[in-house]
Scaffold this motif. Structure first.
Motif, PDB file in Angstrom:
ATOM      1  N   ALA A 236       0.835  -1.203   0.000  1.00 32.38           N
ATOM      2  CA  ALA A 236       0.000   0.000   0.000  1.00 32.38           C
ATOM      3  C   ALA A 236       0.870   1.254   0.000  1.00 32.38           C
ATOM      4  O   ALA A 236       0.568   2.239  -0.688  1.00 32.38           O
ATOM      5  N   ALA A 237       1.965   1.217   0.774  1.00 29.00           N
ATOM      6  CA  ALA A 237       2.872   2.361   0.821  1.00 29.00           C
ATOM      7  C   ALA A 237       3.542   2.578  -0.534  1.00 29.00           C
ATOM      8  O   ALA A 237       3.679   3.719  -1.001  1.00 29.00           O
ATOM      9  N   ASN A 238       3.940   1.463  -1.174  1.00 29.33           N
ATOM     10  CA  ASN A 238       4.561   1.573  -2.501  1.00 29.33           C
ATOM     11  C   ASN A 238       3.576   2.134  -3.521  1.00 29.33           C
ATOM     12  O   ASN A 238       3.938   2.969  -4.367  1.00 29.33           O
ATOM     13  N   GLN A 239       2.313   1.690  -3.453  1.00 28.34           N
ATOM     14  CA  GLN A 239       1.298   2.188  -4.371  1.00 28.34           C
ATOM     15  C   GLN A 239       1.056   3.671  -4.179  1.00 28.34           C
ATOM     16  O   GLN A 239       0.931   4.436  -5.156  1.00 28.34           O
ATOM     17  N   ALA A 240       1.021   4.094  -2.918  1.00 31.45           N
ATOM     18  CA  ALA A 240       0.816   5.508  -2.632  1.00 31.45           C
ATOM     19  C   ALA A 240       1.972   6.351  -3.162  1.00 31.45           C
ATOM     20  O   ALA A 240       1.778   7.450  -3.705  1.00 31.45           O
ATOM     21  N   GLN A 241       3.197   5.829  -3.019  1.00 33.29           N
ATOM     22  CA  GLN A 241       4.361   6.554  -3.517  1.00 33.29           C
ATOM     23  C   GLN A 241       4.325   6.657  -5.040  1.00 33.29           C
ATOM     24  O   GLN A 241       4.634   7.718  -5.615  1.00 33.29           O
ATOM     25  N   GLN A 242       3.929   5.578  -5.708  1.00 37.17           N
ATOM     26  CA  GLN A 242       3.820   5.602  -7.170  1.00 37.17           C
ATOM     27  C   GLN A 242       2.770   6.607  -7.627  1.00 37.17           C
ATOM     28  O   GLN A 242       2.975   7.341  -8.606  1.00 37.17           O
ATOM     29  N   GLU A 243       1.647   6.660  -6.938  1.00 37.55           N
ATOM     30  CA  GLU A 243       0.601   7.614  -7.298  1.00 37.55           C
ATOM     31  C   GLU A 243       1.071   9.044  -7.078  1.00 37.55           C
ATOM     32  O   GLU A 243       0.741   9.948  -7.868  1.00 37.55           O
ATOM     33  N   LEU A 244       1.855   9.250  -6.022  1.00 36.18           N
ATOM     34  CA  LEU A 244       2.380  10.590  -5.770  1.00 36.18           C
ATOM     35  C   LEU A 244       3.352  11.016  -6.867  1.00 36.18           C
ATOM     36  O   LEU A 244       3.306  12.160  -7.350  1.00 36.18           O
ATOM     37  N   GLU A 245       4.214  10.086  -7.272  1.00 42.93           N
ATOM     38  CA  GLU A 245       5.170  10.413  -8.328  1.00 42.93           C
ATOM     39  C   GLU A 245       4.447  10.694  -9.646  1.00 42.93           C
ATOM     40  O   GLU A 245       4.846  11.592 -10.418  1.00 42.93           O
ATOM     41  N   ALA A 246       3.381   9.931  -9.922  1.00 43.64           N
ATOM     42  CA  ALA A 246       2.605  10.169 -11.143  1.00 43.64           C
ATOM     43  C   ALA A 246       1.941  11.539 -11.107  1.00 43.64           C
ATOM     44  O   ALA A 246       1.889  12.256 -12.121  1.00 43.64           O
ATOM     45  N   LEU A 247       1.433  11.934  -9.961  1.00 44.78           N
ATOM     46  CA  LEU A 247       0.814  13.248  -9.821  1.00 44.78           C
ATOM     47  C   LEU A 247       1.837  14.358 -10.022  1.00 44.78           C
ATOM     48  O   LEU A 247       1.566  15.370 -10.700  1.00 44.78           O
ATOM     49  N   LYS A 248       3.023  14.187  -9.441  1.00 46.40           N
ATOM     50  CA  LYS A 248       4.078  15.183  -9.630  1.00 46.40           C
ATOM     51  C   LYS A 248       4.424  15.328 -11.103  1.00 46.40           C
ATOM     52  O   LYS A 248       4.636  16.442 -11.605  1.00 46.40           O
ATOM     53  N   SER A 249       4.489  14.184 -11.813  1.00 52.93           N
ATOM     54  CA  SER A 249       4.813  14.220 -13.238  1.00 52.93           C
ATOM     55  C   SER A 249       3.764  14.997 -14.019  1.00 52.93           C
ATOM     56  O   SER A 249       4.103  15.805 -14.905  1.00 52.93           O
ATOM     57  N   ARG A 250       2.492  14.784 -13.726  1.00 51.06           N
ATOM     58  CA  ARG A 250       1.430  15.504 -14.437  1.00 51.06           C
ATOM     59  C   ARG A 250       1.486  16.994 -14.144  1.00 51.06           C
ATOM     60  O   ARG A 250       1.265  17.840 -15.030  1.00 51.06           O
TER      61      ARG A 250
END
Length: 263
Positions: A236-250
Motif C-alpha cells: 500500500a505504501a509503494n502504491q501511494a508513492q507511485q501515485e504521488l510520483e505520477a501526480l508530480k509528473s502531471r
C-alpha cells in the motif's frame, strides 16, 4: 483431617491424635508417570500439542489452567491411572514445583490438585479401536469430566459415530452437543474442526474458537498473518508513492512545480 481416638488406635484412654489421610496417599513422585503404551499414530500426539500451543497464546496471562498430553490421571490410589490423549483442568496451578525444586507435573494426581477433576478430555481415534465411543465415554462420565471430545481425524471408525463429537455431562450421562464448533461456556472457549497448517502440515485439525465462532490461529498462522499484514502495508505504501510520483509528473507537464505546492 480426621481425629482418631486412642481407642481406635489401640492406645490409652483420654488421648487423641491428629490423622491426615493425605499423608498416607502415594505422591506423584511415587506413582508411575507413564503406562509405557505407545501412541497408535502421530496425530494422537500432534493434535493435542496444537491445542495446547494455542491455549498458551490466548491464555498467556492466566496461571490457573493445565493441559495434559498423554499424561496419567490418578483419581484413586487403588486404581491405575487413565491416560487421555489430552485433558484440560481449570482452577489449578499452571506450573507445579515438585520436591527438591523440580519443575512440572509427572502426572495429574487428584489428591495433589485439591480434588479438581479435569473439565475436558480428548480422545483421538486411531486404527486400533480403544473404546472411544463406548467404554471410555462411560469411564469419563463416571470420573466426572464435564466435556468429552472424540475426534476420528482419519475416519477410522465411521460405524461407531461421527468423526467429531462433543459430549457434555448432564445428570451423570453424556449428552451430545450439536454444531461444529461447539461453544463450552464453562470453559469460555469453543472447539471444532477446520483445515489449517501446523508444523508445515496442511489438513483438518481441532481448533479452539471464540464465542462468535471465530477460530483461534496457531502460532505459525499468527506469524504468517503478521507477515501478510506487513507485506500488504508495504504494498500500500509503494502504491501511494507511485501515485504521488505520477501526480508530480502531471503537474510538471502543466508547468507547475509540485515541490512548491508541497512547501
Amino acid at each position: 483431617m480426621k481425629l482418631l481416638t486412642c481407642h481406635q488406635l489401640g492406645l490409652g484412654n483420654g488421648m487423641m491424635l491428629n490423622y491426615d489421610p493425605l499423608q498416607y496417599l502415594p505422591t506423584s513422585e511415587e506413582l508411575p508417570s507413564s503406562d509405557e503404551t505407545p501412541v497408535d499414530n502421530e496425530l494422537q500426539d500432534t493434535i493435542p500439542h496444537l491445542l495446547k500451543s494455542i491455549l498458551a497464546i490466548i491464555w498467556s496471562e492466566r496461571r490457573d489452567w493445565f493441559f495434559g498430553i498423554d499424561m496419567g490421571y490418578y483419581y484413586n490410589p487403588k486404581q491405575s491411572a487413565i491416560v487421555p490423549d489430552g485433558f484440560l483442568s481449570l482452577g489449578v496451578q499452571r506450573w507445579k514445583t515438585r520436591p527438591k525444586g523440580r519443575q512440572g507435573r509427572l502426572s495429574y494426581v487428584l489428591w495433589e490438585e485439591n480434588g479438581v477433576v479435569p473439565i475436558l478430555a480428548i480422545e483421538i481415534v486411531s486404527q486400533t479401536y480403544n473404546g472411544e465411543y463406548d467404554q471410555k465415554k462411560l469411564d469419563y462420565a463416571d470420573l466426572g469430566f464435564l466435556y468429552y471430545i472424540i475426534y476420528d481425524s482419519d475416519n477410522y471408525q465411521p460405524h461407531k459415530g461421527d468423526s467429531f463429537e462433543v459430549d457434555r455431562l448432564v445428570d451423570g450421562v453424556y449428552v451430545r452437543q450439536p454444531g461444529n464448533p461447539v461453544w463450552m461456556p464453562e470453559i469460555g472457549l469453543g472447539i471444532g474442526t477446520a483445515e489449517g497448517t501446523y508444523l508445515d502440515w496442511t489438513r483438518e485439525w481441532l481448533y479452539w474458537y471464540d464465542q462468535n465462532a471465530r477460530r483461534y490461529p496457531s502460532e505459525n498462522e499468527r506469524t504468517q498473518q503478521a507477515e501478510q499484514r506487513a507485506t500488504q502495508a508495504q504494498q500500500a505504501a509503494n502504491q501511494a508513492q507511485q501515485e504521488l510520483e505520477a501526480l508530480k509528473s502531471r503537474l510538471k507537464q502543466m508547468g507547475i512545480n509540485p515541490d512548491q505546492l508541497l512547501d
